[in-house]
Write a protein that holds these residues in place. Structure first.
Motif, short mmCIF file in Angstrom:
data_model
loop_
_atom_site.label_atom_id
_atom_site.label_comp_id
_atom_site.label_asym_id
_atom_site.label_seq_id
_atom_site.Cartn_x
_atom_site.Cartn_y
_atom_site.Cartn_z
N UNK A 8 0.86 -1.19 0.00
CA UNK A 8 0.00 0.00 0.00
C UNK A 8 0.89 1.24 0.00
N UNK A 9 0.62 2.16 -0.92
CA UNK A 9 1.36 3.42 -0.94
C UNK A 9 0.42 4.56 -0.54
N UNK A 10 0.67 5.16 0.61
CA UNK A 10 -0.02 6.40 0.99
C UNK A 10 0.70 7.52 0.27
N UNK A 47 -1.51 6.77 9.95
CA UNK A 47 -0.86 7.29 11.17
C UNK A 47 -0.51 6.16 12.14
N UNK A 48 -1.29 5.10 12.06
CA UNK A 48 -1.01 3.94 12.93
C UNK A 48 0.34 3.30 12.55
N UNK A 49 0.60 3.19 11.24
CA UNK A 49 1.86 2.54 10.84
C UNK A 49 3.01 3.53 10.78
N UNK A 50 2.71 4.82 10.64
CA UNK A 50 3.78 5.82 10.61
C UNK A 50 3.28 7.11 11.26
N UNK A 51 3.46 7.23 12.58
CA UNK A 51 2.91 8.38 13.30
C UNK A 51 3.44 9.73 12.83
N UNK A 52 4.60 9.77 12.16
CA UNK A 52 5.08 11.08 11.69
C UNK A 52 4.19 11.63 10.59
N UNK A 53 3.41 10.77 9.95
CA UNK A 53 2.34 11.23 9.08
C UNK A 53 2.76 11.92 7.81
N UNK A 54 3.85 11.47 7.20
CA UNK A 54 4.24 12.06 5.92
C UNK A 54 4.00 11.05 4.79
N UNK A 55 3.76 11.62 3.62
CA UNK A 55 3.72 10.81 2.41
C UNK A 55 5.03 11.05 1.65
N UNK A 56 5.55 10.04 0.98
CA UNK A 56 5.01 8.71 0.81
C UNK A 56 5.27 7.82 2.03
N UNK A 57 4.31 6.95 2.28
CA UNK A 57 4.52 5.86 3.24
C UNK A 57 4.12 4.58 2.54
N UNK A 60 4.44 -2.67 3.24
CA UNK A 60 4.65 -3.88 2.45
C UNK A 60 3.71 -4.98 2.89
N UNK A 61 3.62 -5.99 2.04
CA UNK A 61 2.67 -7.08 2.31
C UNK A 61 2.99 -7.81 3.62
N UNK A 62 4.25 -7.80 4.05
CA UNK A 62 4.60 -8.48 5.31
C UNK A 62 4.40 -7.55 6.52
N UNK A 63 3.83 -6.37 6.29
CA UNK A 63 3.53 -5.45 7.39
C UNK A 63 4.63 -4.45 7.66
N UNK A 64 5.80 -4.62 7.04
CA UNK A 64 6.86 -3.64 7.32
C UNK A 64 6.56 -2.34 6.57
N UNK A 65 7.12 -1.26 7.12
CA UNK A 65 6.75 0.08 6.64
C UNK A 65 8.01 0.86 6.26
N UNK A 66 7.96 1.53 5.11
CA UNK A 66 9.06 2.41 4.71
C UNK A 66 8.45 3.80 4.54
#
Ligand SMILES: N[C@@H](CCC(=O)N[C@@H](CS)C(=O)NCC(=O)O)C(=O)O
Length: 212
Positions: A8-10, A47-57, A60-66
């Motif tokens: 998923x790309x925010x 915001x749950x996966x990245x509280x700093x709240x910037x795009x792009x977020x 990944x399918x395994x739940x990890x976040x960049x």
């Protein structure tokens, strides 16, 4: 179409950092579920996966976040680099690191003030523009010797700086073309490249209430 297993790309269409990430994701052939975010009304799931709240977020399918654009670029190219954008012995990647630091640092802040000058009537816009020039001069100098920042072909070093420099060039296009002729030609080459052309805009905001 089901997008259940896609990363998923925010994102936000007007954000240069998102543009940066999307060029690399397209290049590497990584399909994503694009969720267009209204930055004044961010989805709680982002915001749950990245509280700093910037795009792009990117989730990944395994739940990890960049959640840094340059990290997304590096990750994408690390998955698949069909045209060797990292360069011989990672040299283009090393140059890219240097340019990203300057693009997001010494150039980033004054270029933001220059772009949104109407919101900052008390600032000296010519000073802000002039504070952007050392970074652009460095690029102009490189591009006076070769068509792309690393050499004769597009590489990892061109991608992350293209969105912000392109945005800057559109504020006073005639002044820019006159002041930075080689950089301006590079912008034309980049804009015409299939790697940039394939990134489409015009997303409608993701309706997160319904989708969650
Ligand atoms: N260092 C971050 C910067 C990302 C960034 O600042 N994105 C802006 C939009 S262009 C943002 O999300 N701002 C948050 C906000 O406006 O609330 C990256 O490279 O991903």
């Amino acid at each position: 179409m089901s997008s259940i297993n896609l990363p998923v790309l925010y994102a936000n269409d007007s954000c240069p950092y998102v543009f940066r990430a999307r060029i690399a994701l397209m290049y590497s052939g990584i399909e994503v579920e694009h969720r267009e975010v209204d930055l004044d009304n961010k989805p709680p799931s982002m915001l749950e996966v990245s509280p700093k709240g910037t795009v792009p977020t990117l989730m990944l399918s395994d739940g990890s976040v960049i959640d840094e654009s340059w990290d997304i670029v590096r990750w994408a190219i690390g998955q698949n680099d069909p045209e060797n954008w990292i360069g011989e012995n990672n040299a283009a990647l090393a140059l890219a690191e240097e340019l990203v630091e300057k693009n997001d640092g010494e150039f980033g802040e004054p270029s933001m003030y220059y772009k949104f000058a109407s919101y900052y009537p008390d600032r000296d816009v010519l000073q802000d523009r002039s504070d952007c020039e050392p970074f652009l001069d460095e690029l102009e100098n490189r591009l006076s010797k070769q068509p792309f920042t690393y050499g004769s072909e597009i590489s990892a070093a061109d991608i992350p700086i293209f969105p912000a420099v392109s945005g800057f060039s559109k504020i006073e296009p005639e002044w820019f073309a006159d002041r930075f002729p080689n950089l301006n030609k590079w912008l034309d080459r980049m804009s015409a490249s299939p790697h940039v052309q394939c990134v489409k805009f015009g997303h409608t905001p993701w309706k997160f209430e319904q989708a969650n």
